[in-house]
Structures are given as structure tokens and as C-alpha cells.
Enzyme design. Sequence first.
Site, PDB file in Angstrom:
ATOM      1  N   ALA A 112      -3.079  -0.596  -5.745  1.00  0.00           N
ATOM      2  CA  ALA A 112      -2.304   0.606  -6.039  1.00  0.00           C
ATOM      3  C   ALA A 112      -1.743   0.477  -7.443  1.00  0.00           C
ATOM      4  O   ALA A 112      -1.095  -0.531  -7.771  1.00  0.00           O
ATOM      5  CB  ALA A 112      -1.159   0.785  -5.036  1.00  0.00           C
ATOM      6  N   GLU A 113      -1.976   1.482  -8.283  1.00  0.00           N
ATOM      7  CA  GLU A 113      -1.555   1.350  -9.676  1.00  0.00           C
ATOM      8  C   GLU A 113      -0.042   1.318  -9.849  1.00  0.00           C
ATOM      9  O   GLU A 113       0.452   0.945 -10.911  1.00  0.00           O
ATOM     10  CB  GLU A 113      -2.173   2.451 -10.548  1.00  0.00           C
ATOM     11  CG  GLU A 113      -1.880   3.852 -10.136  1.00  0.00           C
ATOM     12  CD  GLU A 113      -3.024   4.472  -9.348  1.00  0.00           C
ATOM     13  OE1 GLU A 113      -3.296   5.662  -9.544  1.00  0.00           O
ATOM     14  OE2 GLU A 113      -3.632   3.765  -8.524  1.00  0.00           O
ATOM     15  N   ASN A 114       0.706   1.699  -8.797  1.00  0.00           N
ATOM     16  CA  ASN A 114       2.158   1.589  -8.906  1.00  0.00           C
ATOM     17  C   ASN A 114       2.664   0.185  -8.587  1.00  0.00           C
ATOM     18  O   ASN A 114       3.865  -0.072  -8.655  1.00  0.00           O
ATOM     19  CB  ASN A 114       2.850   2.621  -8.007  1.00  0.00           C
ATOM     20  CG  ASN A 114       2.450   2.501  -6.555  1.00  0.00           C
ATOM     21  OD1 ASN A 114       1.289   2.322  -6.242  1.00  0.00           O
ATOM     22  ND2 ASN A 114       3.417   2.592  -5.666  1.00  0.00           N
TER      23      ASN A 114
END
Length: 300
Positions: A112-114
Site C-alpha cells: 500500500a503506497e500509504n
Amino acid sequence: MSGKVCLVEAEEIVPEGSLDPNEVHLSGVFVDWVVKAVDNEKRIERLRESKEEEEGGGNEKQAVHGASGGRGRIMRRAAKEFKDGMYVNLGIGMPTMASNFIPPNVKIQLHAENGLMGIGPYPPQGTADADYINAGKETITALPGSAAFSSSTSFNMVRGGHVDLTILGGLQCSAKGDLANWIVPGKIVKGMGGAMDLVGAPGARVVVTMDHTAKDGSAKIMEECSLPLTGKCVVDRIITDMGVFDTDKANGGEGGLTLVEIAPGVTLEEVRDATACEFKVVDPLPLMEDDSEKLGVAAA
């Protein structure tokens, strides 16, 4: 830390010496003001929970039996892109749901890029944690062995070419593999998210999943995109409800698109009528096999 003034909002202020030095993330040398936070509620924007307790089976089983029609076909076909040991980033919607159809002999790590590597399934009912969300702000869980990190570290993974596969949705794709997927002019959006970095990462394999045509029947695969681009010549493969196309990304898209699989019950003429650009066709042309019963399930 480079600013002239640093103000810290803290949920709890403790006496000096209460913190273990190894647990200090920011030295007091950087801090000018400390303010005690009053409203500490962490709001969940998109609550997603598994229904295992209600339905007698996890959200994975429900997805396998509930994913039908053209979109179900897209999800099942997208799952064939997963290879054992891959680090994978999935966009919201159909790409995320494709993880429910991972073959039983394949293990992947979802990114997840977060800031999470090792995304698990949706949480059981009543256990959602506002700190565990995916890039689409849906509640998730972390698998054993997962790692949490800052958004900047996450994008270092992307830009450094450490993410093996990106599957994301699309509004339009061009014959050269251009992708438009982040905005329709005149519509309000929060931003393009991490898509531009993901599709532009060095060595990235990019697979787009989308309906073959828009709701009004217009083509979404065309000679040139009419919507603002997410990236030029970035797409490796397009999976739709009518077939699978490969691009000529290695040669800058000059070779155009090639239809490499066709959906059961769909004719080549129907694919041509629904596609606004020329494309080659492999011979023989195999079917997009609907072998969902042969596939295992993994957490979304």
C-alpha cells in the site's frame, strides 16, 4: 525539521524522562511548542469488514462466489498475473478484488503506497483499526511479517523498482499503451494518488483492468486518449471483459496492440466494433478461461 518553528500536537504529555531514548522519534532540539490534543478521535472513512461471523465464511469466499459477469471475469483473469514471491500494488476496485483469486501455490506481498507491506484481509466485524487502511482508505489488517513505514519510504520502494507488479483501473488506454485513469475534466477529485509514480517506476509491469466500453457505449481503448494522461507508454497489458491485449511497450508502443485472449462467447468482430483503434490478433487466439474453481483465495 527544517522549519523555523516546530509545533507538536501530542495526545499525551508525560514528565521528562518517561520515554525510553530508543523510542524518541524527534528530539526536543527541533520542537518550539507542544500542544495537548483535545479531540483524538480517529475517524474511519471507508469501513470494510469481513462477514465471516454472519455468513459462515470469510469475505474471500463470498468474493469467489459473488464475482460474476464481465467484471468477475476480469478479476479472475487478473489473478493469473500474480507470480510466487511478487511484491504487488493493487488499485482500488477490481484490482483489489483480484487478490481474492490468487492461485493456491502462489504467495505474494501486497503493498500500500500509504505505508504498509503485507496487507491482510478486511478485519472481522467490530475490530477495525483506523490506523490500518489501504490507499483507498478502506480498513484492512496486517499479516504476520508485515511492515509499516512512512509514505516517503513507500514511494522509495516504488521509484526504486522494488514493486514487481502494479494492477490498476483505467478510464482510457491508447494503442501505444498510454493510460488515463485519474481525472475526468469538470469532476471533483482528491488527486491522482500514487498512480503516476507506480506506472512510471523503472522496470514496472503495469496491468490495467477495466470494462471494454464506457457506460454510454463509447470505446475506452482508442488510438489516442482524450482524457489527461497518467503516463505515456506505460501499460504492458490490458484486461477487459472482452479480451486481453498486450502492448508494444518495449518499442515505445510503435507496434500497437495485440489481442492475445478473447472472452468466451465474444466474437472477434464484436471486439473490433468496441475498440477505437486497430490491433493485431494472435493465431490461434485462446480463450480467457474461466477457471475460478481451480483458483484459491487470498485476502483482499
